[in-house]
Design a protein around this motif. Structure first.
Motif, PDB file in Angstrom:
ATOM      1  N   GLY A  23      15.739  52.951 106.556  1.00 30.56           N
ATOM      2  CA  GLY A  23      15.435  51.763 105.756  1.00 30.56           C
ATOM      3  C   GLY A  23      14.228  50.987 106.212  1.00 30.56           C
ATOM      4  O   GLY A  23      14.201  49.775 106.073  1.00 30.56           O
ATOM      5  N   MET A  24      13.229  51.656 106.770  1.00 33.13           N
ATOM      6  CA  MET A  24      11.995  51.024 107.247  1.00 33.13           C
ATOM      7  C   MET A  24      12.251  49.984 108.336  1.00 33.13           C
ATOM      8  O   MET A  24      11.568  48.981 108.446  1.00 33.13           O
ATOM      9  CB  MET A  24      11.183  50.425 106.092  1.00 33.13           C
ATOM     10  CG  MET A  24      10.680  51.477 105.116  1.00 33.13           C
ATOM     11  SD  MET A  24       9.792  52.855 105.889  1.00 33.13           S
ATOM     12  CE  MET A  24       8.333  52.057 106.530  1.00 33.13           C
ATOM     13  N   LEU A  25      13.264  50.241 109.157  1.00 31.17           N
ATOM     14  CA  LEU A  25      13.545  49.416 110.327  1.00 31.17           C
ATOM     15  C   LEU A  25      13.172  50.208 111.571  1.00 31.17           C
ATOM     16  O   LEU A  25      13.122  51.432 111.546  1.00 31.17           O
ATOM     17  CB  LEU A  25      15.038  49.074 110.401  1.00 31.17           C
ATOM     18  CG  LEU A  25      15.617  48.264 109.259  1.00 31.17           C
ATOM     19  CD1 LEU A  25      17.128  48.218 109.377  1.00 31.17           C
ATOM     20  CD2 LEU A  25      15.040  46.864 109.263  1.00 31.17           C
ATOM     21  N   TYR A  69      17.608  48.581 113.630  1.00 32.57           N
ATOM     22  CA  TYR A  69      18.702  49.251 112.934  1.00 32.57           C
ATOM     23  C   TYR A  69      19.997  49.118 113.733  1.00 32.57           C
ATOM     24  O   TYR A  69      21.044  48.808 113.177  1.00 32.57           O
ATOM     25  CB  TYR A  69      18.361  50.720 112.701  1.00 32.57           C
ATOM     26  CG  TYR A  69      19.470  51.474 112.022  1.00 32.57           C
ATOM     27  CD1 TYR A  69      19.698  51.327 110.659  1.00 32.57           C
ATOM     28  CD2 TYR A  69      20.287  52.332 112.749  1.00 32.57           C
ATOM     29  CE1 TYR A  69      20.729  52.009 110.035  1.00 32.57           C
ATOM     30  CE2 TYR A  69      21.303  53.017 112.128  1.00 32.57           C
ATOM     31  CZ  TYR A  69      21.523  52.859 110.777  1.00 32.57           C
ATOM     32  OH  TYR A  69      22.536  53.537 110.165  1.00 32.57           O
ATOM     33  N   ASP A  70      19.925  49.335 115.048  1.00 30.22           N
ATOM     34  CA  ASP A  70      21.111  49.179 115.888  1.00 30.22           C
ATOM     35  C   ASP A  70      21.641  47.752 115.832  1.00 30.22           C
ATOM     36  O   ASP A  70      22.846  47.534 115.759  1.00 30.22           O
ATOM     37  CB  ASP A  70      20.809  49.538 117.336  1.00 30.22           C
ATOM     38  CG  ASP A  70      20.742  51.032 117.570  1.00 30.22           C
ATOM     39  OD1 ASP A  70      21.210  51.801 116.702  1.00 30.22           O
ATOM     40  OD2 ASP A  70      20.220  51.431 118.626  1.00 30.22           O
ATOM     41  N   SER A 126      25.909  44.222 114.074  1.00 33.27           N
ATOM     42  CA  SER A 126      26.311  42.893 113.629  1.00 33.27           C
ATOM     43  C   SER A 126      27.104  42.930 112.327  1.00 33.27           C
ATOM     44  O   SER A 126      27.451  41.892 111.793  1.00 33.27           O
ATOM     45  CB  SER A 126      25.085  41.991 113.460  1.00 33.27           C
ATOM     46  OG  SER A 126      24.286  42.461 112.386  1.00 33.27           O
ATOM     47  N   ASP A 127      27.417  44.113 111.829  1.00 35.17           N
ATOM     48  CA  ASP A 127      28.238  44.240 110.630  1.00 35.17           C
ATOM     49  C   ASP A 127      29.567  43.523 110.900  1.00 35.17           C
ATOM     50  O   ASP A 127      30.260  43.824 111.862  1.00 35.17           O
ATOM     51  CB  ASP A 127      28.459  45.721 110.305  1.00 35.17           C
ATOM     52  CG  ASP A 127      29.079  45.938 108.947  1.00 35.17           C
ATOM     53  OD1 ASP A 127      29.416  44.944 108.273  1.00 35.17           O
ATOM     54  OD2 ASP A 127      29.239  47.095 108.562  1.00 35.17           O
ATOM     55  N   LEU A 128      29.925  42.560 110.066  1.00 34.52           N
ATOM     56  CA  LEU A 128      31.058  41.680 110.342  1.00 34.52           C
ATOM     57  C   LEU A 128      32.384  42.404 110.521  1.00 34.52           C
ATOM     58  O   LEU A 128      33.185  42.035 111.362  1.00 34.52           O
ATOM     59  CB  LEU A 128      31.185  40.631 109.228  1.00 34.52           C
ATOM     60  CG  LEU A 128      30.023  39.640 109.156  1.00 34.52           C
ATOM     61  CD1 LEU A 128      30.220  38.709 107.987  1.00 34.52           C
ATOM     62  CD2 LEU A 128      29.928  38.865 110.455  1.00 34.52           C
ATOM     63  N   PRO A 132      21.690  52.691 105.108  1.00 31.48           N
ATOM     64  CA  PRO A 132      21.056  51.792 106.076  1.00 31.48           C
ATOM     65  C   PRO A 132      20.237  50.693 105.405  1.00 31.48           C
ATOM     66  O   PRO A 132      19.987  49.672 106.001  1.00 31.48           O
ATOM     67  CB  PRO A 132      20.175  52.714 106.920  1.00 31.48           C
ATOM     68  CG  PRO A 132      19.967  53.922 106.107  1.00 31.48           C
ATOM     69  CD  PRO A 132      21.189  54.050 105.218  1.00 31.48           C
ATOM     70  N   CYS A 133      19.840  50.897 104.166  1.00 29.99           N
ATOM     71  CA  CYS A 133      19.048  49.890 103.456  1.00 29.99           C
ATOM     72  C   CYS A 133      19.909  48.733 102.983  1.00 29.99           C
ATOM     73  O   CYS A 133      19.401  47.684 102.626  1.00 29.99           O
ATOM     74  CB  CYS A 133      18.320  50.513 102.274  1.00 29.99           C
ATOM     75  SG  CYS A 133      17.149  51.777 102.753  1.00 29.99           S
ATOM     76  N   ALA A 134      21.213  48.920 102.961  1.00 37.53           N
ATOM     77  CA  ALA A 134      22.104  47.893 102.452  1.00 37.53           C
ATOM     78  C   ALA A 134      22.019  46.618 103.283  1.00 37.53           C
ATOM     79  O   ALA A 134      22.210  45.531 102.779  1.00 37.53           O
ATOM     80  CB  ALA A 134      23.539  48.413 102.432  1.00 37.53           C
ATOM     81  N   HIS A 135      21.726  46.747 104.589  1.00 37.50           N
ATOM     82  CA  HIS A 135      21.645  45.578 105.466  1.00 37.50           C
ATOM     83  C   HIS A 135      20.202  45.253 105.847  1.00 37.50           C
ATOM     84  O   HIS A 135      19.978  44.382 106.669  1.00 37.50           O
ATOM     85  CB  HIS A 135      22.431  45.814 106.755  1.00 37.50           C
ATOM     86  CG  HIS A 135      23.896  45.894 106.548  1.00 37.50           C
ATOM     87  ND1 HIS A 135      24.588  44.999 105.785  1.00 37.50           N
ATOM     88  CD2 HIS A 135      24.809  46.776 106.998  1.00 37.50           C
ATOM     89  CE1 HIS A 135      25.858  45.310 105.797  1.00 37.50           C
ATOM     90  NE2 HIS A 135      26.023  46.399 106.517  1.00 37.50           N
ATOM     91  N   ALA A 136      19.247  45.957 105.293  1.00 35.69           N
ATOM     92  CA  ALA A 136      17.855  45.744 105.678  1.00 35.69           C
ATOM     93  C   ALA A 136      17.418  44.343 105.263  1.00 35.69           C
ATOM     94  O   ALA A 136      17.638  43.930 104.128  1.00 35.69           O
ATOM     95  CB  ALA A 136      16.940  46.784 105.035  1.00 35.69           C
ATOM     96  N   PRO A 137      16.807  43.606 106.189  1.00 38.93           N
ATOM     97  CA  PRO A 137      16.321  42.275 105.834  1.00 38.93           C
ATOM     98  C   PRO A 137      15.135  42.375 104.868  1.00 38.93           C
ATOM     99  O   PRO A 137      14.371  43.330 104.895  1.00 38.93           O
ATOM    100  CB  PRO A 137      15.874  41.685 107.177  1.00 38.93           C
ATOM    101  CG  PRO A 137      15.645  42.859 108.055  1.00 38.93           C
ATOM    102  CD  PRO A 137      16.542  43.957 107.566  1.00 38.93           C
TER     103      PRO A 137
END
Length: 72
Positions: free
Chosen positions: A42-44, A49-50, A55-57, A65-70
Motif C-alpha cells: 500500500g505504498m507504505l 506497515y508494521d 495498531s489495529d484495534l 494493506p491499503c485499508a489502513h493506509a493513511p
C-alpha cells in the motif's frame, strides 16, 4: 532486496574498503525499511506497515494493506 540494493546503490558507487561497504549496506537497509515506500504494502514503508497493522484495534491484520493506509 539484494537485487534492488545492487541496482539502486552498489553499481553506482565505489567503495574504498570493506568497512565502507558494510556501512553503506547498513545505511541503505535502514532507508529501505523506514523511508522507501513499497507498492505491495500500500505504498507504505515496511516500518510504517508494521506500525499500522500493530495498531489495529481488534488485533487482526486486514487482508488489504491499503485499508489502513493513511491518506497522503
Amino acid at each position: 532486496m539484494w537485487s534492488t540494493f545492487k541496482h539502486e546503490y552498489y553499481y553506482r558507487h565505489t567503495f574504498a574498503s570493506a568497512s565502507e561497504l558494510v556501512a553503506a549496506v547498513d545505511n541503505w537497509m535502514h532507508i529501505y525499511n523506514t523511508r522507501r515506500r513499497h507498492s505491495t504494502i500500500g505504498m507504505l514503508s515496511p516500518t510504517n506497515y508494521d506500525n499500522v497493522t500493530d495498531s489495529d484495534l481488534d488485533g487482526r491484520v486486514t487482508a488489504d494493506p491499503c485499508a489502513h493506509a493513511p491518506a497522503l
